[in-house]
Enzyme design. Structure first.
Site, PDB file in Angstrom:
ATOM      1  NE  ARG A  76      -1.569  -2.107   3.058  1.00 31.30           N
ATOM      2  CZ  ARG A  76      -1.645  -3.417   2.818  1.00 31.30           C
ATOM      3  NH1 ARG A  76      -2.689  -3.909   2.237  1.00 31.30           N
ATOM      4  NH2 ARG A  76      -0.688  -4.235   3.208  1.00 31.30           N
ATOM      5  CB  THR A  77       3.414   2.494   2.373  1.00 30.27           C
ATOM      6  OG1 THR A  77       2.627   2.019   3.469  1.00 30.27           O
ATOM      7  CG2 THR A  77       4.033   3.818   2.724  1.00 30.27           C
ATOM      8  CE  LYS A 110      26.520  -4.790  -7.352  1.00 27.98           C
ATOM      9  NZ  LYS A 110      26.887  -3.909  -8.478  1.00 27.98           N
ATOM     10  NE  ARG A 121       7.329   0.841   4.827  1.00 27.92           N
ATOM     11  CZ  ARG A 121       6.110   0.299   4.907  1.00 27.92           C
ATOM     12  NH1 ARG A 121       5.913  -0.956   4.557  1.00 27.92           N
ATOM     13  NH2 ARG A 121       5.078   1.006   5.324  1.00 27.92           N
ATOM     14  CG  HIS A 126       3.830   4.064   8.753  1.00 30.82           C
ATOM     15  ND1 HIS A 126       3.886   4.889   7.643  1.00 30.82           N
ATOM     16  CD2 HIS A 126       3.359   2.868   8.291  1.00 30.82           C
ATOM     17  CE1 HIS A 126       3.470   4.223   6.580  1.00 30.82           C
ATOM     18  NE2 HIS A 126       3.149   2.997   6.954  1.00 30.82           N
TER      19      HIS A 126
END
Ligand code: NCD
Length: 326
Positions: free
Chosen positions: A74-75, A102, A124, A152
């Site tokens: 969703r986000t 890496k 995020r 959030h």
């Protein structure tokens, strides 16, 4: 309860009412600033939901990068669509498939992105504090799309927007007199933390509910009630926000069995019979259907779960516009 001033100007979108370069959390925002953002989201509602309306040009010429180090449905999609509805150029990046795999550090990755002329980084990450770290390390505007167990913010804002619309508080975004229960895995939840800040700043009373192993005695230094008895709380609340049990963040079993969890804390149709008439049922997703919420409730008339998703678009448009200077 936290004291909230109700004489702040509501719903103005004057830029002088939004002094922040970034959105790293709800904690640093005032009630007035939250209301500015929600008011701006209202202005974007038509553009976010109607495909018939032309795109808005508020971020035309700006570049937004979605930098996601954790899974998201969703986000990530919501930020992408929000940026594109504002006519920004958008680039999606994830840890897998980039030089992060890496061993490149977050700050090095961000500085390289910045060197390409990016204006806004939406990030995020599984580590708490990463949004603040990026805000300090780069000149880009940073939007926190979830940092570990910390915050959030856009989830809390879209939750507040949804409550306001459903309960007719969208003229003032004043939640005085409302009681909201946040139920479940509170300890691991950045959604709980951001919601607690947002709801109390807007004037609501918050009750945190869940097993003692998942509900810390105090959260974020904000005054709220704590209960381990959902049946006692449910008849008293206007809104119940059900959280996912975050198995990926648990270091060991937090309750004896999933069946016992559902018996005590699951929002079932049987349990809903004790709820106040007009109760609003929320869940940020993804749902563990049958564990914290029964399908009959998630898909039933009290549920605003898909409204939350729809409202996320307008709220994220407002967020990007404000940090992007529009
Ligand atoms: C939440 C998250 O990722 O913090 N989901 C979301 O953004 N809609 C909640 C969760 O993962 O349970």
């Amino acid at each position: 309860m936290t004291t909230v001033s109700t004489d702040e100007p509501a719903l103005t979108t004057d830029r002088t009412d939004w002094p922040h370069r970034h959105l790293v959390g709800i904690e640093p925002l005032s009630a007035g600033e939250i209301r500015v953002l929600l008011g701006k989201a209202q202005g974007y509602e038509g553009v976010s939901t109607s495909r018939a309306l032309p795109k808005n040009a508020d971020l035309h010429g700006k570049v937004v990068v979605n930098l996601f180090y954790e899974d998201s449905t969703r986000t990530r999609a919501s930020f992408r669509l929000a940026a594109s509805r504002l006519s920004a150029d958008v680039l999606d990046m994830s840890a897998s498939g980039s030089s992060v795999s890496k061993g490149e550090t977050l700050v090095d990755t961000a500085k390289n992105i910045e060197a390409m002329g990016v204006d806004i980084i939406v990030c995020r990450h599984s580590q708490s504090g990463t949004a603040i770290q990026l805000a300090e390390a780069t000149d880009c505007a940073i939007v926190n799309a979830g940092d570990g167990q910390h915050e959030h913010p856009t989830q809390a804002l879209l939750d507040a927007f949804t409550i306001a619309k459903r309960l007719g508080r969208d003229d003032t975004f004043d939640f005085s007199g409302l009681t909201v229960a946040i139920v479940g895995d509170i300890g691991h939840s950045r959604v709980a933390r951001s919601n607690l800040h947002c709801l109390t700043k807007l004037g609501a009373r918050v009750v945190l509910v869940g097993p003692p192993t998942l509900v810390p005695g105090a959260l974020a230094g904000v005054e709220c009630a704590v209960s381990h008895d959902l049946d006692a709380v449910l008849p008293e609340v206007d809104v119940v926000n059900m959280l996912r049990v975050q198995f990926e963040r648990l270091s060991g079993p937090a309750f004896p069995s999933q069946r016992e969890y559902t018996t005590l804390y699951g929002l079932t149709a049987a349990r809903m019979k004790q709820a106040k008439e007009g109760i609003v049922v929320m869940h940020p997703g993804p749902m563990n259907r049958g564990l914290e919420i029964e399908s009959a409730v998630a898909d039933g008339p009290s549920s605003v779960i898909l409204d939350q998703v729809a409202n996320g678009l307008a709220v994220r448009m407002a967020t990007l516009a404000l940090v992007g200077g529009a």
